[in-house]
Design an enzyme around this catalytic site. Structure first.
Site, mmCIF file in Angstrom:
data_model
loop_
_atom_site.group_PDB
_atom_site.id
_atom_site.type_symbol
_atom_site.label_atom_id
_atom_site.label_comp_id
_atom_site.label_asym_id
_atom_site.label_seq_id
_atom_site.Cartn_x
_atom_site.Cartn_y
_atom_site.Cartn_z
ATOM 1 N N SER A 57 0.866 -1.179 0.000
ATOM 2 C CA SER A 57 0.000 0.000 0.000
ATOM 3 C C SER A 57 0.900 1.225 0.000
ATOM 4 O O SER A 57 2.009 1.188 0.542
ATOM 5 C CB SER A 57 -0.856 0.019 1.275
ATOM 6 O OG SER A 57 -1.455 1.283 1.427
ATOM 7 N N TYR A 100 -1.688 -0.393 10.497
ATOM 8 C CA TYR A 100 -1.884 -0.849 9.113
ATOM 9 C C TYR A 100 -0.659 -0.473 8.272
ATOM 10 O O TYR A 100 -0.097 -1.303 7.556
ATOM 11 C CB TYR A 100 -3.152 -0.228 8.517
ATOM 12 C CG TYR A 100 -3.335 -0.536 7.053
ATOM 13 C CD1 TYR A 100 -3.810 -1.781 6.650
ATOM 14 C CD2 TYR A 100 -3.008 0.400 6.073
ATOM 15 C CE1 TYR A 100 -3.965 -2.087 5.302
ATOM 16 C CE2 TYR A 100 -3.162 0.103 4.729
ATOM 17 C CZ TYR A 100 -3.639 -1.139 4.349
ATOM 18 O OH TYR A 100 -3.780 -1.437 3.013
HETATM 19 N N1 LIG Z 1 -8.849 -0.985 -1.296
HETATM 20 C C1 LIG Z 1 -7.836 -0.134 -1.149
HETATM 21 O O1 LIG Z 1 -7.991 1.116 -1.267
HETATM 22 C C2 LIG Z 1 -6.445 -0.641 -0.863
HETATM 23 C C3 LIG Z 1 -5.393 0.304 -0.880
HETATM 24 C C4 LIG Z 1 -4.105 -0.130 -0.620
HETATM 25 C C5 LIG Z 1 -3.856 -1.472 -0.374
HETATM 26 N N2 LIG Z 1 -4.886 -2.368 -0.360
HETATM 27 C C6 LIG Z 1 -4.573 -3.768 -0.068
HETATM 28 O O2 LIG Z 1 -5.102 -4.608 -1.083
HETATM 29 C C7 LIG Z 1 -5.362 -5.899 -0.544
HETATM 30 C C8 LIG Z 1 -6.743 -6.367 -0.982
HETATM 31 O O3 LIG Z 1 -7.702 -5.476 -0.437
HETATM 32 P P1 LIG Z 1 -9.103 -5.183 -1.113
HETATM 33 O O4 LIG Z 1 -9.183 -3.723 -1.331
HETATM 34 O O5 LIG Z 1 -9.359 -6.100 -2.245
HETATM 35 O O6 LIG Z 1 -10.055 -5.514 0.134
HETATM 36 P P2 LIG Z 1 -11.293 -6.523 0.306
HETATM 37 O O7 LIG Z 1 -12.225 -6.388 -0.840
HETATM 38 O O8 LIG Z 1 -11.794 -6.272 1.680
HETATM 39 O O9 LIG Z 1 -10.609 -7.967 0.222
HETATM 40 C C9 LIG Z 1 -9.811 -8.453 1.254
HETATM 41 C C10 LIG Z 1 -9.546 -9.907 1.009
HETATM 42 O O10 LIG Z 1 -8.700 -10.396 2.067
HETATM 43 C C11 LIG Z 1 -9.254 -11.582 2.574
HETATM 44 N N3 LIG Z 1 -8.994 -11.767 3.995
HETATM 45 C C12 LIG Z 1 -9.165 -10.861 4.986
HETATM 46 N N4 LIG Z 1 -8.902 -11.428 6.173
HETATM 47 C C13 LIG Z 1 -8.566 -12.718 5.916
HETATM 48 C C14 LIG Z 1 -8.198 -13.813 6.726
HETATM 49 N N5 LIG Z 1 -8.160 -13.736 8.075
HETATM 50 N N6 LIG Z 1 -7.925 -14.995 6.133
HETATM 51 C C15 LIG Z 1 -7.991 -15.120 4.796
HETATM 52 N N7 LIG Z 1 -8.326 -14.120 3.964
HETATM 53 C C16 LIG Z 1 -8.618 -12.939 4.533
HETATM 54 C C17 LIG Z 1 -10.748 -11.458 2.359
HETATM 55 O O11 LIG Z 1 -11.307 -12.754 2.333
HETATM 56 P P3 LIG Z 1 -12.807 -13.076 2.886
HETATM 57 O O12 LIG Z 1 -13.674 -11.947 2.450
HETATM 58 O O13 LIG Z 1 -13.153 -14.356 2.201
HETATM 59 O O14 LIG Z 1 -12.678 -13.156 4.333
HETATM 60 C C18 LIG Z 1 -10.822 -10.744 1.024
HETATM 61 O O15 LIG Z 1 -10.781 -11.670 -0.027
HETATM 62 C C19 LIG Z 1 -5.184 -5.781 0.967
HETATM 63 O O16 LIG Z 1 -3.929 -6.298 1.336
HETATM 64 C C20 LIG Z 1 -5.210 -4.273 1.228
HETATM 65 O O17 LIG Z 1 -4.459 -3.903 2.346
HETATM 66 C C21 LIG Z 1 -6.175 -1.985 -0.601
#
Ligand SMILES: NC(=O)c1ccc[n+]([C@@H]2O[C@H](COP(=O)([O-])OP(=O)(O)OC[C@H]3O[C@@H](n4cnc5c(N)ncnc54)[C@H](OP(=O)(O)O)[C@@H]3O)[C@@H](O)[C@H]2O)c1
Length: 266
Positions: free
Chosen positions: A136, A149
């Site tokens: 991130s 975070y």
């Molecule tokens: N969205 C943003 O603006 C943003 C910005 C910077 C970085 N990121 C990074 O991008 C990555 C993906 O995020 P996203 O935006 O796609 O968020 P998201 O839609 O909330 O997806 C998060 C994913 O992580 C999985 N997860 C969470 N806790 C878990 C656990 N205990 N065990 C196994 N799987 C788990 C969830 O699985 P389940 O739903 O099946 O539990 C889900 O598939 C993350 O690392 C986040 O920090 C996101």
């Protein structure tokens, strides 16, 4: 890396960036192994992509082992490991519970390290493979109200940077992708909505494309959107100036108003 036919394990494949990445990989003929916790969403992404759903809780002590074993039951090798699963938390540090600190560190940092420990040796033995870490912009600069975070993402980035030297000796590549604000359920799930007017969150397909690009073209990093590299570079080159600007722009929003910070809080 030749993505057609590649076996790719994607953590966090049940939602947002991971699901978009699974779709993008399937569209170029890769074989996605889609990991997450939510059985229904996993099954839906798997049926859409022709991939395999692997259910595992990465916060559980044996979560990474369970997942690695399940993945290696599906395929005797993994070409591409995409360490994407992650959770957020935003708010005053004093309000963070011990349990939430532990969960943030376990899911965002410990689990990707453990999965790398479990799956990199197979890649090294075959002298083929790539590990992509979804970090991130917060991990490159630090962000107000997201100290833990941001620390997990900075740790992940530094782990990737460091392990890349060792894995390069075995022809295994490492990439880090730095998303800005991405339009996924991430913010809703962390319990604090995205409140900034800019940058506007972009579609997760943009990150998915970057993940495929770094893997296919052996690139060590990608910022999405691309201009996000400037706050990161400014922080590295002139940290004092960065901090002054961040303090100026990243004030907590007044009730009912959006803050004007130029960098993404996640
Ligand atoms: N969205 C943003 O603006 C943003 C910005 C910077 C970085 N990121 C990074 O991008 C990555 C993906 O995020 P996203 O935006 O796609 O968020 P998201 O839609 O909330 O997806 C998060 C994913 O992580 C999985 N997860 C969470 N806790 C878990 C656990 N205990 N065990 C196994 N799987 C788990 C969830 O699985 P389940 O739903 O099946 O539990 C889900 O598939 C993350 O690392 C986040 O920090 C996101």
């Amino acid at each position: 890396m030749q993505l057609t036919g590649a076996v790719a394990l994607i953590t966090g494949g049940s939602s947002g960036i991971g699901a978009a990445t699974a779709r993008a990989l399937a569209s170029v003929g890769a074989r996605p192994l889609i990991a997450g916790r939510d059985a229904e969403r996993l099954a839906s992404v798997a049926s859409e992509t022709g991939g395999v759903a692997l259910q595992a809780d990465l916060a559980a002590p044996d979560g990474p082992e369970t997942l690695a074993e399940a993945a290696l039951r599906e395929s005797d090798h993994i070409d591409l490991l995409i360490n994407n699963a992650g959770i957020g938390w935003a708010g005053p540090f004093g309000e963070l519970t011990k349990a939430k600190v532990d969960e943030l560190i376990t899911v965002n940092l410990t689990a990707p390290i453990q999965l790398t420990r479990l799956l990199a040796p197979g890649m090294a033995q075959r002298r083929y493979g790539r590990i992509v870490f979804v970090s991130s912009i917060a991990g490159a600069t630090g962000v107000r109200d997201e100290a833990v975070y941001a620390a997990t993402k900075a740790g992940l980035t530094c782990f990737a940077e460091s392990i890349a030297y060792e894995l390069a000796d075995h022809d295994v590549g490492v990439s880090v992708v730095f998303p800005g604000a991405i339009d996924t359920p991430f913010f809703e799930r962390r319990g604090t909505p995205y409140h900034r007017r800019r940058p506007k969150p972009i579609a997760p397909e943009g990150i998915a494309a970057a993940v495929l690009e770094v893997a296919e073209h052996d690139q060590s990093e990608a910022f999405v959107p691309a201009w996000m590299r400037f706050p990161a570079r400014l922080h590295g080159a002139a940290p004092g100036m960065f901090r002054a600007l961040a303090a100026q722009f990243d004030r907590p929003p007044k009730p009912g108003k959006a803050a004007g910070q130029p960098a993404d809080p996640s």
